[in-house]
Motif scaffolding. Structure first.
Motif, PDB file in Angstrom:
ATOM      1  N   ILE A 330      61.413  18.056 -28.270  1.00 22.15           N
ATOM      2  CA  ILE A 330      60.958  17.661 -27.127  1.00 22.15           C
ATOM      3  C   ILE A 330      61.880  17.058 -26.140  1.00 22.15           C
ATOM      4  CG2 ILE A 330      58.992  15.998 -26.396  1.00 22.15           C
ATOM      5  CD1 ILE A 330      57.407  16.186 -28.767  1.00 22.15           C
ATOM      6  N   GLY A 331      62.608  16.173 -27.026  1.00 24.26           N
ATOM      7  CA  GLY A 331      63.797  15.727 -26.074  1.00 24.26           C
ATOM      8  C   GLY A 331      64.780  16.663 -25.398  1.00 24.26           C
ATOM      9  N   LEU A 332      64.995  17.532 -26.235  1.00 28.10           N
ATOM     10  CA  LEU A 332      65.939  18.800 -25.432  1.00 28.10           C
ATOM     11  C   LEU A 332      65.318  19.274 -24.261  1.00 28.10           C
ATOM     12  CD1 LEU A 332      67.445  20.484 -28.695  1.00 28.10           C
ATOM     13  CD2 LEU A 332      68.559  19.076 -27.101  1.00 28.10           C
ATOM     14  N   HIS A 333      64.128  19.609 -24.300  1.00 31.94           N
ATOM     15  CA  HIS A 333      63.373  20.093 -23.336  1.00 31.94           C
ATOM     16  C   HIS A 333      63.255  19.233 -22.156  1.00 31.94           C
ATOM     17  CE1 HIS A 333      62.538  24.240 -24.871  1.00 31.94           C
ATOM     18  NE2 HIS A 333      62.185  23.545 -26.011  1.00 31.94           N
ATOM     19  N   LYS A 334      62.931  17.935 -22.469  1.00 30.06           N
ATOM     20  CA  LYS A 334      63.051  16.944 -21.422  1.00 30.06           C
ATOM     21  C   LYS A 334      64.324  16.759 -20.778  1.00 30.06           C
ATOM     22  CE  LYS A 334      60.456  13.280 -22.493  1.00 30.06           C
ATOM     23  NZ  LYS A 334      59.883  12.085 -22.795  1.00 30.06           N
ATOM     24  N   LEU A 335      65.007  16.619 -21.682  1.00 29.10           N
ATOM     25  CA  LEU A 335      66.793  16.620 -21.040  1.00 29.10           C
ATOM     26  C   LEU A 335      66.995  17.785 -19.972  1.00 29.10           C
ATOM     27  CD1 LEU A 335      69.673  15.571 -21.111  1.00 29.10           C
ATOM     28  CD2 LEU A 335      70.069  16.760 -23.183  1.00 29.10           C
ATOM     29  N   ASP A 336      66.703  19.082 -20.501  1.00 29.67           N
ATOM     30  CA  ASP A 336      66.876  20.179 -19.586  1.00 29.67           C
ATOM     31  C   ASP A 336      66.122  19.979 -18.180  1.00 29.67           C
ATOM     32  OD1 ASP A 336      68.300  21.511 -21.402  1.00 29.67           O
ATOM     33  OD2 ASP A 336      66.801  22.707 -22.416  1.00 29.67           O
ATOM     34  N   ALA A 337      64.822  19.446 -18.342  1.00 28.50           N
ATOM     35  CA  ALA A 337      64.158  19.237 -17.261  1.00 28.50           C
ATOM     36  C   ALA A 337      64.924  18.189 -16.140  1.00 28.50           C
ATOM     37  CB  ALA A 337      62.493  18.815 -17.682  1.00 28.50           C
ATOM     38  N   VAL A 364      58.789  22.634 -19.400  1.00 28.32           N
ATOM     39  CA  VAL A 364      57.950  21.307 -19.427  1.00 28.32           C
ATOM     40  C   VAL A 364      57.278  21.763 -21.141  1.00 28.32           C
ATOM     41  CG1 VAL A 364      56.126  20.258 -18.692  1.00 28.32           C
ATOM     42  CG2 VAL A 364      57.597  21.266 -17.143  1.00 28.32           C
ATOM     43  N   ALA A 365      57.485  20.578 -21.678  1.00 30.34           N
ATOM     44  CA  ALA A 365      56.845  20.477 -23.039  1.00 30.34           C
ATOM     45  C   ALA A 365      55.476  20.209 -22.937  1.00 30.34           C
ATOM     46  CB  ALA A 365      57.143  19.346 -23.807  1.00 30.34           C
ATOM     47  N   TYR A 366      54.585  20.998 -23.852  1.00 27.48           N
ATOM     48  CA  TYR A 366      53.169  20.848 -23.751  1.00 27.48           C
ATOM     49  C   TYR A 366      52.775  21.182 -25.148  1.00 27.48           C
ATOM     50  CZ  TYR A 366      52.471  25.846 -23.866  1.00 27.48           C
ATOM     51  OH  TYR A 366      52.659  27.336 -24.428  1.00 27.48           O
ATOM     52  N   PHE A 367      51.374  20.971 -25.593  1.00 32.33           N
ATOM     53  CA  PHE A 367      51.050  20.893 -26.895  1.00 32.33           C
ATOM     54  C   PHE A 367      49.876  21.920 -27.205  1.00 32.33           C
ATOM     55  CE2 PHE A 367      48.493  17.544 -25.515  1.00 32.33           C
ATOM     56  CZ  PHE A 367      47.286  17.982 -26.058  1.00 32.33           C
ATOM     57  N   LYS A 435      56.745  25.451 -21.317  1.00 34.79           N
ATOM     58  CA  LYS A 435      56.498  26.446 -20.355  1.00 34.79           C
ATOM     59  C   LYS A 435      57.288  26.325 -19.264  1.00 34.79           C
ATOM     60  CE  LYS A 435      52.739  23.656 -18.842  1.00 34.79           C
ATOM     61  NZ  LYS A 435      51.260  23.596 -18.594  1.00 34.79           N
ATOM     62  N   LYS A 436      57.387  27.195 -18.447  1.00 34.54           N
ATOM     63  CA  LYS A 436      58.128  26.981 -17.075  1.00 34.54           C
ATOM     64  C   LYS A 436      57.033  26.434 -16.153  1.00 34.54           C
ATOM     65  CE  LYS A 436      61.933  29.319 -18.577  1.00 34.54           C
ATOM     66  NZ  LYS A 436      63.014  28.759 -18.811  1.00 34.54           N
ATOM     67  N   GLU A 437      57.692  25.504 -15.233  1.00 28.96           N
ATOM     68  CA  GLU A 437      56.947  24.952 -14.211  1.00 28.96           C
ATOM     69  C   GLU A 437      57.858  24.589 -13.045  1.00 28.96           C
ATOM     70  OE1 GLU A 437      55.258  20.674 -14.130  1.00 28.96           O
ATOM     71  OE2 GLU A 437      53.946  21.860 -15.387  1.00 28.96           O
ATOM     72  N   ARG A 438      57.335  24.617 -11.740  1.00 26.57           N
ATOM     73  CA  ARG A 438      58.210  24.488 -10.638  1.00 26.57           C
ATOM     74  C   ARG A 438      57.780  23.047  -9.973  1.00 26.57           C
ATOM     75  NH1 ARG A 438      61.198  28.696  -9.398  1.00 26.57           N
ATOM     76  NH2 ARG A 438      62.094  27.630  -7.476  1.00 26.57           N
ATOM     77  N   ARG A 439      58.993  22.427  -9.699  1.00 26.04           N
ATOM     78  CA  ARG A 439      58.672  20.918  -9.304  1.00 26.04           C
ATOM     79  C   ARG A 439      59.489  20.862  -8.042  1.00 26.04           C
ATOM     80  NH1 ARG A 439      59.704  17.278 -14.660  1.00 26.04           N
ATOM     81  NH2 ARG A 439      57.735  17.854 -15.595  1.00 26.04           N
ATOM     82  N   THR A 440      58.849  20.129  -7.156  1.00 26.51           N
ATOM     83  CA  THR A 440      59.610  19.813  -5.904  1.00 26.51           C
ATOM     84  C   THR A 440      60.106  18.539  -5.879  1.00 26.51           C
ATOM     85  OG1 THR A 440      57.433  18.636  -5.095  1.00 26.51           O
ATOM     86  CG2 THR A 440      57.473  21.070  -4.675  1.00 26.51           C
ATOM     87  N   LEU A 441      61.233  18.312  -4.970  1.00 30.46           N
ATOM     88  CA  LEU A 441      61.751  16.991  -4.748  1.00 30.46           C
ATOM     89  C   LEU A 441      60.885  15.692  -4.647  1.00 30.46           C
ATOM     90  CD1 LEU A 441      64.738  15.664  -4.666  1.00 30.46           C
ATOM     91  CD2 LEU A 441      64.695  16.016  -2.389  1.00 30.46           C
ATOM     92  N   LYS A 442      59.822  16.154  -3.997  1.00 26.65           N
ATOM     93  CA  LYS A 442      58.834  14.971  -3.732  1.00 26.65           C
ATOM     94  C   LYS A 442      57.903  14.523  -4.827  1.00 26.65           C
ATOM     95  CE  LYS A 442      54.809  13.838  -0.727  1.00 26.65           C
ATOM     96  NZ  LYS A 442      53.943  14.345   0.478  1.00 26.65           N
ATOM     97  N   GLU A 443      57.947  15.477  -5.795  1.00 27.73           N
ATOM     98  CA  GLU A 443      57.020  15.281  -7.052  1.00 27.73           C
ATOM     99  C   GLU A 443      58.170  14.418  -7.877  1.00 27.73           C
ATOM    100  OE1 GLU A 443      54.220  19.164  -7.585  1.00 27.73           O
ATOM    101  OE2 GLU A 443      56.246  19.210  -8.220  1.00 27.73           O
ATOM    102  N   VAL A 444      59.484  14.527  -7.957  1.00 27.58           N
ATOM    103  CA  VAL A 444      60.123  13.942  -8.639  1.00 27.58           C
ATOM    104  C   VAL A 444      60.256  12.435  -8.278  1.00 27.58           C
ATOM    105  CG1 VAL A 444      62.638  13.577  -9.246  1.00 27.58           C
ATOM    106  CG2 VAL A 444      61.565  16.006  -9.147  1.00 27.58           C
ATOM    107  N   GLN A 445      60.367  12.265  -6.761  1.00 28.48           N
ATOM    108  CA  GLN A 445      60.280  10.941  -6.404  1.00 28.48           C
ATOM    109  C   GLN A 445      58.960  10.149  -6.716  1.00 28.48           C
ATOM    110  OE1 GLN A 445      60.934  12.570  -2.248  1.00 28.48           O
ATOM    111  NE2 GLN A 445      62.431  10.884  -2.031  1.00 28.48           N
ATOM    112  N   THR A 446      57.772  10.882  -6.908  1.00 24.81           N
ATOM    113  CA  THR A 446      56.696  10.450  -6.853  1.00 24.81           C
ATOM    114  C   THR A 446      56.514  10.010  -8.138  1.00 24.81           C
ATOM    115  OG1 THR A 446      55.508  11.764  -5.208  1.00 24.81           O
ATOM    116  CG2 THR A 446      54.126  10.906  -6.797  1.00 24.81           C
TER     117      THR A 446
END
Length: 563
Positions: A330-337, A364-367, A435-446
């Motif tokens: 989980i940590g490695l995928h979190k680090l990549d994201a 993005v990690a999911y279960f 899984k692959k997921e697209r994130r916007t700059l605004k979502e990161v800020q939020t």
């Protein structure tokens, strides 16, 4: 002379008593009656699959306790049946044999309460005419290394620990019978795994209590003697057995007449030769059985305290390594994201308002939930959505406080180290994937609750990202330190400190499974691949690891990944 005659009379009386009152007709093979020993269940825990069965009434005589272990297919079941016949003086010329266990009639593996999966203590209370003057307890364990794979072997370790914790009066043993085929001139990778796994479950004080019981033996020196010596297994004595005569009817009884005689002299001669060979095997087995019972009867008992501690540490290490493996994943995928988010901020953060719709693809990690087999239990954290212990022996949620994943009523495995009451037994276990997921700059800020006010906020977001990584790694370090403590303790107390086989042995086992392609081999290969990851991780936590930053530590474990 009179004493010998009286002893012989007692032996015959005991044999007839067991045949009449303590056994029932099971089947007939030619003219040989197969009679199943009747035992009373004194204690049984179906959830933990442990039980105690008894023949006769307990006496004040001393009690000798032997633990019998062996790999699936080693001849352990037949050997135990031979021991029962020896205990009750059944001879080669008798028209019946006693059995305690029967491979041919064993319940199917899919049955949740399969008796072959129980750890059973068989108590043979002393009766006049027995070849020894004590009560005898044989503890039979399920076969190690069977077709259900490593997962079942790990479950058996927990099962053995549960058995030793039962209130059944068994807190010491006089010996361990290690059953193995006599013909093994060298240990295969699978056999080596079995030896290592069995030896790693005992304390160092069991070292001088191990007896090798070589099955399918003949009169020559058994090749397995050299094999186990090279493997470094310490043992007191090797005993040879060939139990093929156990199911053979001696057709030349008393008057020398063959019950099934015909007019073919050559056939008669062949039959006589066969009987002579079987009689030889029977006599070899009887001699070694007598020596085994005499040696264990004279042996001082060893407390199970140290072995219980070894099982405690092994189970804890197994759970910790399993949880650590998932947390690193989980940590490695979190680090990549988070790294991609930080790169996006570095590129567009000076004008966050204008670029707030810019996107980046991240993992993005999911279960996912996997349904359990019937009769399997698990400990899942409902708060963290995490499988903290599988397989678990505790079915009821009220008992989860006793699960091996808990320390002082808190979980040592899940991400939040949560209170035991938020852990449940469910009909599924949880696996984390990506899984692959697209994130916007605004979502990161939020996500980091940062208002869009320019360069200062970009720095705050970057710091928040780094803090999230470091927080996750702090939890990893806690688990690594726990694993290191387990390893150090096992090196002090365990007969074989390293509870995991080497990566090379596991690679060979995987190749063997792929070549043989026995039923369900794909599942066993998957288990072995998972074990290989655990071996690499286990070897890593025994060494020093970088401690400069969370990212450095995660990258260190990424570089340890195996194919």
């Amino acid at each position: 002379m009179a004493t010998a005659c009286a002893a012989s009379t007692q032996q015959e009386s005991l044999k007839m008593l067991i045949k009449r009152d303590f056994s029932t007709h099971y089947r007939t093979v030619k003219d040989l009656q197969i009679r199943k020993l009747i035992m009373q269940v004194q204690h049984q825990n179906k959830e933990q699959r442990v039980q105690v069965k008894t023949v006769g009434c307990k006496t004040q005589n001393p009690t000798i306790i032997i633990l019998v272990v062996g790999a699936t297919g080693s001849g352990k079941t037949t050997l135990i049946n031979a021991m029962v016949n020896h205990i009750y003086n059944v001879g080669f010329n008798d028209d019946f044999r006693l059995i305690l266990l029967d491979n041919e009639d064993a319940p199917k593996r899919s049955e949740a309460d399969s008796q072959t999966d129980f750890i059973t203590a068989y108590t043979f209370c002393h009766m006049p005419g027995m070849p020894f003057q004590y009560n005898y307890i044989l503890i039979d364990t399920p076969g190690f290394g069977d077709t259900r794979g490593i997962e079942r072997d790990q479950e058996m370790m927990i099962q053995l620990k549960a058995f030793f914790e039962q209130d059944n009066g068994i807190d010491q043993i006089n010996g361990v019978g290690f059953v193995t085929p006599a013909s093994a001139s060298r240990l295969t990778h699978t056999q080596r795994y079995v030896y290592d796994g069995l030896c790693s479950m005992f304390g160092k004080d069991i070292k001088n209590k191990i007896h090798v019981m070589a099955t399918f033996a003949d009169a020559s020196r058994p090749p397995v003697l050299d094999a186990i010596t090279r493997a470094g297994l310490h043992f007191v004595k090797l005993h040879k057995f060939n139990n093929s005569a156990l199911g053979i009817c001696n057709e030349n009884k008393g008057d020398g007449q063959d019950i099934n005689a015909d007019d073919d002299d050559d056939d008669d001669e062949d039959d006589n030769d066969s009987v002579s060979i079987q009689k030889l095997y029977w006599d070899i087995g009887h001699k070694n059985m007598k020596n085994f019972f005499n040696m264990t009867g004279c042996a001082d008992p060893v407390s199970l305290t140290l072995t219980k501690q070894v099982l405690d540490e092994r189970i804890l290490l197994q759970i910790t390594i399993g949880g650590l493996q998932d947390q690193i994943h989980i940590g490695l995928h979190k680090l990549d994201a988070l790294t991609k988010e930080r790169q996006m901020l570095a590129r567009f953060g000076d004008d966050m308002k204008a670029n707030e719709d810019h996107t980046v693809e991240v993992d993005v990690a999911y279960f996912v939930k996997h349904n359990l087999e019937k009769g399997k239990f698990v400990t899942n954290c409902s708060k963290c959505n995490f499988t903290c212990h599988y397989p678990c022996i505790y079915k009821d949620d009220k008992d989860k406080v006793r699960c091996y994943a808990m320390t002082n009523k808190y979980c040592r495995v899940c991400t939040g180290k949560c209170w035991w009451e938020v852990h449940n037994n469910t009909d599924f276990k949880i696996e984390w994937k990506t899984k692959k997921e697209r994130r916007t700059l605004k979502e990161v800020q939020t996500r980091y609750n940062i208002a869009m006010q320019g360069i200062k906020d970009k720095e705050n977001v970057v710091k928040s990202i780094e803090d999230e990584i470091n927080q996750h790694v702090r939890r990893l370090i806690s688990q690594i330190e726990e694993a290191q403590r387990c390893v150090e303790r096992l090196e002090e107390i365990a007969l074989k400190p390293n509870p995991l086989s080497t990566k090379e042995y596991i690679d060979l086992m995987i190749e063997s499974e792929k070549i043989q392609k026995l039923p369900d081999y794909q599942r066993r290969v998957e288990m072995l691949q998972n074990l290989k990851q655990k071996v690499v991780l286990f070897q890593a936590v025994r060494k020093n690891y970088p401690s400069s930053s969370g990212e450095t530590i995660l990258e260190h474990f990424r570089n340890l990944s195996v194919d």
